[in-house]
Scaffold this active site. Structure first.
Site, PDB file in Angstrom:
ATOM      1  N   ASP A   1       0.007   4.976   1.065  1.00 18.80           N
ATOM      2  CA  ASP A   1      -0.201   5.882   2.198  1.00 18.80           C
ATOM      3  C   ASP A   1      -0.333   5.086   3.496  1.00 18.80           C
ATOM      4  OD1 ASP A   1      -0.265   7.997   0.322  1.00 18.80           O
ATOM      5  OD2 ASP A   1      -2.394   7.653  -0.015  1.00 18.80           O
TER       6      ASP A   1
ATOM      7  N   THR B   1      -2.587   0.803  -4.549  1.00 23.61           N
ATOM      8  CA  THR B   1      -3.134   1.936  -3.803  1.00 23.61           C
ATOM      9  C   THR B   1      -4.558   2.298  -4.230  1.00 23.61           C
ATOM     10  OG1 THR B   1      -2.713   4.230  -3.126  1.00 23.61           O
ATOM     11  CG2 THR B   1      -1.981   3.619  -5.332  1.00 23.61           C
ATOM     12  N   ASN B   2      -5.429   2.428  -3.252  1.00 20.47           N
ATOM     13  CA  ASN B   2      -6.760   2.992  -3.470  1.00 20.47           C
ATOM     14  C   ASN B   2      -6.630   4.506  -3.347  1.00 20.47           C
ATOM     15  OD1 ASN B   2      -7.796   0.397  -3.561  1.00 20.47           O
ATOM     16  ND2 ASN B   2      -8.824   0.503  -1.591  1.00 20.47           N
ATOM     17  N   GLN B   3      -7.181   5.227  -4.291  1.00 20.62           N
ATOM     18  CA  GLN B   3      -7.131   6.689  -4.264  1.00 20.62           C
ATOM     19  C   GLN B   3      -8.532   7.245  -4.518  1.00 20.62           C
ATOM     20  OE1 GLN B   3      -4.511   8.666  -3.407  1.00 20.62           O
ATOM     21  NE2 GLN B   3      -3.390   6.786  -2.932  1.00 20.62           N
ATOM     22  N   SER B   4      -9.414   7.023  -3.548  1.00 21.08           N
ATOM     23  CA  SER B   4     -10.818   7.419  -3.711  1.00 21.08           C
ATOM     24  C   SER B   4     -11.005   8.925  -3.803  1.00 21.08           C
ATOM     25  CB  SER B   4     -11.663   6.867  -2.560  1.00 21.08           C
ATOM     26  OG  SER B   4     -11.359   7.537  -1.352  1.00 21.08           O
TER      27      SER B   4
ATOM     28  N   ASP C   1      -2.007  -0.489   6.029  1.00 26.73           N
ATOM     29  CA  ASP C   1      -2.465   0.035   7.315  1.00 26.73           C
ATOM     30  C   ASP C   1      -3.979   0.002   7.476  1.00 26.73           C
ATOM     31  OD1 ASP C   1      -2.873   2.036   5.369  1.00 26.73           O
ATOM     32  OD2 ASP C   1      -2.631   3.637   6.851  1.00 26.73           O
TER      33      ASP C   1
ATOM     34  N   ASP D   1       0.871  -1.157   0.000  1.00 32.74           N
ATOM     35  CA  ASP D   1       0.000   0.000   0.000  1.00 32.74           C
ATOM     36  C   ASP D   1       0.923   1.226   0.000  1.00 32.74           C
ATOM     37  OD1 ASP D   1      -2.373   1.601   0.432  1.00 32.74           O
ATOM     38  OD2 ASP D   1      -1.786   1.719   2.538  1.00 32.74           O
TER      39      ASP D   1
ATOM     40  N   ASP E   1       0.591   8.705   6.301  1.00 32.85           N
ATOM     41  CA  ASP E   1      -0.752   8.925   5.783  1.00 32.85           C
ATOM     42  C   ASP E   1      -1.196  10.361   6.030  1.00 32.85           C
ATOM     43  OD1 ASP E   1      -3.231   8.500   4.677  1.00 32.85           O
ATOM     44  OD2 ASP E   1      -3.970   7.212   6.279  1.00 32.85           O
TER      45      ASP E   1
ATOM     46  N   ARG F   1     -10.105  -2.044  -6.897  1.00 33.91           N
ATOM     47  CA  ARG F   1     -10.103  -1.403  -5.581  1.00 33.91           C
ATOM     48  C   ARG F   1      -9.995  -2.462  -4.487  1.00 33.91           C
ATOM     49  NH1 ARG F   1     -10.975   3.166  -3.050  1.00 33.91           N
ATOM     50  NH2 ARG F   1     -11.978   3.080  -1.022  1.00 33.91           N
TER      51      ARG F   1
END
Length: 191
Positions: A24, A64-67, A140, A22, A30, A114
């Site tokens: 962040d 990485t999820n970047q919503s 995390d 991951d 983060d 995702r």
């Protein structure tokens, strides 16, 4: 043959093991909806930890999820700029990652990649002939660990400066997921 010998001397024996990382809260601290590269701060010791893992033969993949993109808070170009800054600060080469996936969707939108979807991990395992038993998904959040579980790789919880909410704690307990303070502490356990 000579090229392979050179690679072996530089990085140790080549193995089919991986760290799915991951971004962040794993490689950098983060910052809620990080979008400004100037705010990106690499976790202390992360560079050295990655160097050690590389010497041990691990391959790296960024997941990485970047919503914030899907929510309209920032753009994909902002995400790319932060990723470029991460690579600059780590100073381990632009080819540090054997694969990168960015899931920009809002959590309520359909998405193939995702987290906790294991699709990217499964694709990389098949493409690069990785061994799930010697591979790890570090993150995390519970979506990171569930992604690892879904892909059949070892989940690792990192609590880089924060407490886990109750549902995350329950997942850790139910699946006996190891918890480390940072990527540095985790990599120190690898042999």
């Amino acid at each position: 043959m000579l090229a392979n010998a050179k690679v072996t001397r530089l990085y140790g024996p080549m193995k089919n093991k991986a760290l799915f990382l991951d971004r962040d809260g794993t490689l950098n601290y983060d910052v809620h909806h990080l979008h400004d590269p100037a705010e990106l701060v690499v976790v202390k010791g992360a560079r050295e930890a990655l160097m050690r893992a590389r010497e041990l033969g691990y391959r790296f993949y960024l997941v990485t999820n970047q919503s914030g993109v899907g929510r309209g808070y920032f753009t994909m170009e902002d995400v790319y700029a932060c990723n470029r800054r991460l690579l600059e600060l780590l100073d381990l080469g632009d080819d540090l990652f054997d694969g990168v996936i960015i899931a920009p969707e809002h959590p309520d939108q359909p998405s193939e990649y995702r987290k906790p979807s294991p699709k990217f991990l499964l694709e990389m395992i098949a493409r690069d002939k990785l061994d799930p038993a010697t591979s790890y998904m570090l993150g995390d959040r519970d979506s990171d660990w569930q992604c690892g579980l879904n892909a059949g790789v070892n989940p690792v919880a990192l609590n880089t400066g924060k407490e886990f909410p109750e549902p995350a704690q329950a997942l850790i307990t139910a699946h006996e997921i190891p918890v480390y303070d940072s990527i540095v502490e985790f990599v120190a356990t690898l042999g």
